[in-house]
Every structure is written in C-alpha cells, then in structure tokens.
Design a protein around this motif. Structure first.
Motif, PDB file in Angstrom:
ATOM      1  N   SER A  13      20.045  -0.176  -8.457  1.00 42.71           N
ATOM      2  CA  SER A  13      20.681   1.102  -8.788  1.00 42.71           C
ATOM      3  C   SER A  13      20.427   2.172  -7.737  1.00 42.71           C
ATOM      4  O   SER A  13      20.854   3.304  -7.897  1.00 42.71           O
ATOM      5  CB  SER A  13      20.190   1.588 -10.153  1.00 42.71           C
ATOM      6  N   ALA A  14      19.713   1.818  -6.670  1.00 46.26           N
ATOM      7  CA  ALA A  14      19.430   2.778  -5.600  1.00 46.26           C
ATOM      8  C   ALA A  14      19.259   2.019  -4.289  1.00 46.26           C
ATOM      9  O   ALA A  14      19.078   0.802  -4.280  1.00 46.26           O
ATOM     10  CB  ALA A  14      18.156   3.564  -5.917  1.00 46.26           C
ATOM     11  N   THR A  15      19.335   2.754  -3.207  1.00 39.51           N
ATOM     12  CA  THR A  15      19.094   2.196  -1.876  1.00 39.51           C
ATOM     13  C   THR A  15      17.705   2.624  -1.441  1.00 39.51           C
ATOM     14  O   THR A  15      17.332   3.787  -1.603  1.00 39.51           O
ATOM     15  CB  THR A  15      20.148   2.729  -0.878  1.00 39.51           C
ATOM     16  N   ILE A  16      16.951   1.703  -0.889  1.00 42.40           N
ATOM     17  CA  ILE A  16      15.597   1.991  -0.416  1.00 42.40           C
ATOM     18  C   ILE A  16      15.618   1.936   1.110  1.00 42.40           C
ATOM     19  O   ILE A  16      16.013   0.929   1.696  1.00 42.40           O
ATOM     20  CB  ILE A  16      14.580   0.956  -0.958  1.00 42.40           C
ATOM     21  N   ILE A  17      15.176   3.018   1.746  1.00 39.61           N
ATOM     22  CA  ILE A  17      15.123   3.098   3.209  1.00 39.61           C
ATOM     23  C   ILE A  17      13.723   3.551   3.601  1.00 39.61           C
ATOM     24  O   ILE A  17      13.218   4.551   3.086  1.00 39.61           O
ATOM     25  CB  ILE A  17      16.176   4.099   3.752  1.00 39.61           C
ATOM     26  N   CYS A  18      13.101   2.832   4.504  1.00 33.84           N
ATOM     27  CA  CYS A  18      11.745   3.186   4.950  1.00 33.84           C
ATOM     28  C   CYS A  18      11.794   4.428   5.833  1.00 33.84           C
ATOM     29  O   CYS A  18      12.588   4.505   6.769  1.00 33.84           O
ATOM     30  CB  CYS A  18      11.119   2.028   5.724  1.00 33.84           C
ATOM     31  N   ASN A  19      10.943   5.384   5.550  1.00 28.21           N
ATOM     32  CA  ASN A  19      10.846   6.590   6.375  1.00 28.21           C
ATOM     33  C   ASN A  19       9.933   6.385   7.581  1.00 28.21           C
ATOM     34  O   ASN A  19       9.930   7.192   8.492  1.00 28.21           O
ATOM     35  CB  ASN A  19      10.302   7.760   5.547  1.00 28.21           C
ATOM     36  N   GLU A  20       9.132   5.343   7.533  1.00 28.81           N
ATOM     37  CA  GLU A  20       8.197   5.040   8.613  1.00 28.81           C
ATOM     38  C   GLU A  20       7.876   3.549   8.546  1.00 28.81           C
ATOM     39  O   GLU A  20       8.328   2.858   7.622  1.00 28.81           O
ATOM     40  CB  GLU A  20       6.921   5.867   8.484  1.00 28.81           C
ATOM     41  N   GLU A  21       7.105   3.060   9.482  1.00 28.04           N
ATOM     42  CA  GLU A  21       6.701   1.662   9.433  1.00 28.04           C
ATOM     43  C   GLU A  21       5.969   1.418   8.111  1.00 28.04           C
ATOM     44  O   GLU A  21       5.050   2.154   7.745  1.00 28.04           O
ATOM     45  CB  GLU A  21       5.778   1.315  10.599  1.00 28.04           C
ATOM     46  N   THR A  22       6.427   0.426   7.374  1.00 25.04           N
ATOM     47  CA  THR A  22       5.929   0.202   6.017  1.00 25.04           C
ATOM     48  C   THR A  22       5.606  -1.269   5.818  1.00 25.04           C
ATOM     49  O   THR A  22       6.328  -2.135   6.291  1.00 25.04           O
ATOM     50  CB  THR A  22       6.989   0.648   4.982  1.00 25.04           C
ATOM     51  N   HIS A  23       4.544  -1.551   5.099  1.00 23.85           N
ATOM     52  CA  HIS A  23       4.151  -2.922   4.784  1.00 23.85           C
ATOM     53  C   HIS A  23       4.208  -3.089   3.270  1.00 23.85           C
ATOM     54  O   HIS A  23       3.700  -2.249   2.535  1.00 23.85           O
ATOM     55  CB  HIS A  23       2.745  -3.210   5.310  1.00 23.85           C
ATOM     56  N   PHE A  24       4.831  -4.170   2.817  1.00 18.62           N
ATOM     57  CA  PHE A  24       5.027  -4.420   1.396  1.00 18.62           C
ATOM     58  C   PHE A  24       4.306  -5.682   0.957  1.00 18.62           C
ATOM     59  O   PHE A  24       4.096  -6.596   1.749  1.00 18.62           O
ATOM     60  CB  PHE A  24       6.518  -4.687   1.086  1.00 18.62           C
ATOM     61  N   ALA A  25       4.020  -5.736  -0.316  1.00 23.71           N
ATOM     62  CA  ALA A  25       3.719  -6.987  -1.015  1.00 23.71           C
ATOM     63  C   ALA A  25       4.945  -7.239  -1.880  1.00 23.71           C
ATOM     64  O   ALA A  25       5.352  -6.375  -2.654  1.00 23.71           O
ATOM     65  CB  ALA A  25       2.468  -6.854  -1.869  1.00 23.71           C
ATOM     66  N   VAL A  26       5.595  -8.392  -1.740  1.00 21.69           N
ATOM     67  CA  VAL A  26       6.846  -8.679  -2.432  1.00 21.69           C
ATOM     68  C   VAL A  26       6.612  -9.784  -3.457  1.00 21.69           C
ATOM     69  O   VAL A  26       5.997 -10.807  -3.151  1.00 21.69           O
ATOM     70  CB  VAL A  26       7.943  -9.117  -1.421  1.00 21.69           C
ATOM     71  N   LEU A  27       7.113  -9.569  -4.665  1.00 28.89           N
ATOM     72  CA  LEU A  27       6.962 -10.532  -5.747  1.00 28.89           C
ATOM     73  C   LEU A  27       8.353 -11.005  -6.166  1.00 28.89           C
ATOM     74  O   LEU A  27       9.211 -10.192  -6.507  1.00 28.89           O
ATOM     75  CB  LEU A  27       6.257  -9.850  -6.930  1.00 28.89           C
ATOM     76  N   GLU A  28       8.595 -12.292  -6.125  1.00 28.65           N
ATOM     77  CA  GLU A  28       9.898 -12.838  -6.510  1.00 28.65           C
ATOM     78  C   GLU A  28      10.127 -12.650  -8.008  1.00 28.65           C
ATOM     79  O   GLU A  28       9.185 -12.552  -8.791  1.00 28.65           O
ATOM     80  CB  GLU A  28       9.970 -14.321  -6.157  1.00 28.65           C
ATOM     81  N   LYS A  29      11.414 -12.633  -8.410  1.00 25.40           N
ATOM     82  CA  LYS A  29      11.796 -12.369  -9.794  1.00 25.40           C
ATOM     83  C   LYS A  29      11.068 -13.273 -10.785  1.00 25.40           C
ATOM     84  O   LYS A  29      10.558 -12.796 -11.800  1.00 25.40           O
ATOM     85  CB  LYS A  29      13.305 -12.504  -9.977  1.00 25.40           C
ATOM     86  N   GLN A  30      11.013 -14.549 -10.534  1.00 27.25           N
ATOM     87  CA  GLN A  30      10.376 -15.473 -11.477  1.00 27.25           C
ATOM     88  C   GLN A  30       8.905 -15.122 -11.682  1.00 27.25           C
ATOM     89  O   GLN A  30       8.420 -15.087 -12.801  1.00 27.25           O
ATOM     90  CB  GLN A  30      10.506 -16.925 -10.998  1.00 27.25           C
TER      91      GLN A  30
END
Length: 131
Positions: free
Chosen positions: A23-40
């Motif tokens: 429902s929104a667009t996500i844009i990094c404002n700076e160098e960013t590191h994520f932890a990503v969790l798959e849907k399941q």
C-alpha cells in the motif's frame, strides 16, 4: 512523505497480514541494511503477534470519545500513520508559539499545559481615591 522510519522500525507486515499488494512505496534515504523475513516465515512466527498488536492499538483508539464513530478500518489506518513518541519527565513536547505540525494521543502518563498570560493596562485610569 507519509512517514520516515529509522533503525529499529519494521514495515511490510500489513500486506502480509491482509494478503494484499503493498500500500506504499519504500525508498531508502541513505545506505540501509535490512533483515528480511519471507512471507511463510512471517506467517509462522510473527503474524499472530502483529495482529494482536494492531487489534490492541485499534481498541485503544476505539475507546476514545473523539473516535467513537470511526470504523475499525479508519482506526487501523490512523494507527498505521502514527509514530510512537516516548518522553521522560519534564520533557517539553512543544512550546507556545511553535508551529502546529502534529496531533498527539496520550497512551500512558500525564502532562501539564502551561500558558503565558499577558495583562494589558492600556486605557485603564488609575483609581487615585485610594491614595
């Protein structure tokens, strides 16, 4: 710009919970590191907890007189647009004369409101009979 998030915040749970497109667009404002969790994995681990958290926040808002005619979906949208703010004792949230940029909903604690009063004495004749 709806919201700016920083370290320690998360996003993306609503589309996973509701099984709907983003429902929104996500844009990094700076160098960013994520932890990503798959849907399941999200469904297995976090979905129930996130739903409980959303229900609790919506219930809190629903109990407030100002929102008593709002639907669940309206309150959910309102909750999603809010940003938590924690203040320590004696923190000034804003000062008289500051520009109005936010609406505040107190979840816990109490505060005091102060206002400067100015007394104007223009056009007031002194009562000299008391002298």
């Amino acid at each position: 710009n709806v919201k700016t998030l920083g370290a320690g915040f998360s996003f993306g749970e609503l589309a996973l919970i509701d099984n709907k497109p983003r429902s929104a667009t996500i844009i990094c404002n700076e160098e960013t590191h994520f932890a990503v969790l798959e849907k399941q994995h999200f469904d297995d681990i976090l979905k129930e907890k996130e739903l409980k958290k959303i229900f609790a926040e919506v219930d809190f808002l629903a109990d407030m007189k100002i929102f008593d005619k709002w639907s669940y979906n309206q309150l959910k949208k309102l909750h999603l647009l809010t940003t938590p703010l924690e203040c320590t004792r004696h923190t000034c949230v804003y000062k008289e004369g500051d520009p109005a940029t936010n609406f505040y909903i107190i979840k816990e604690g109490e505060f005091k409101i102060t206002k400067k009063l100015s007394l104007e004495y223009d056009n007031i004749e002194p009562d000299l009979t008391l002298l």
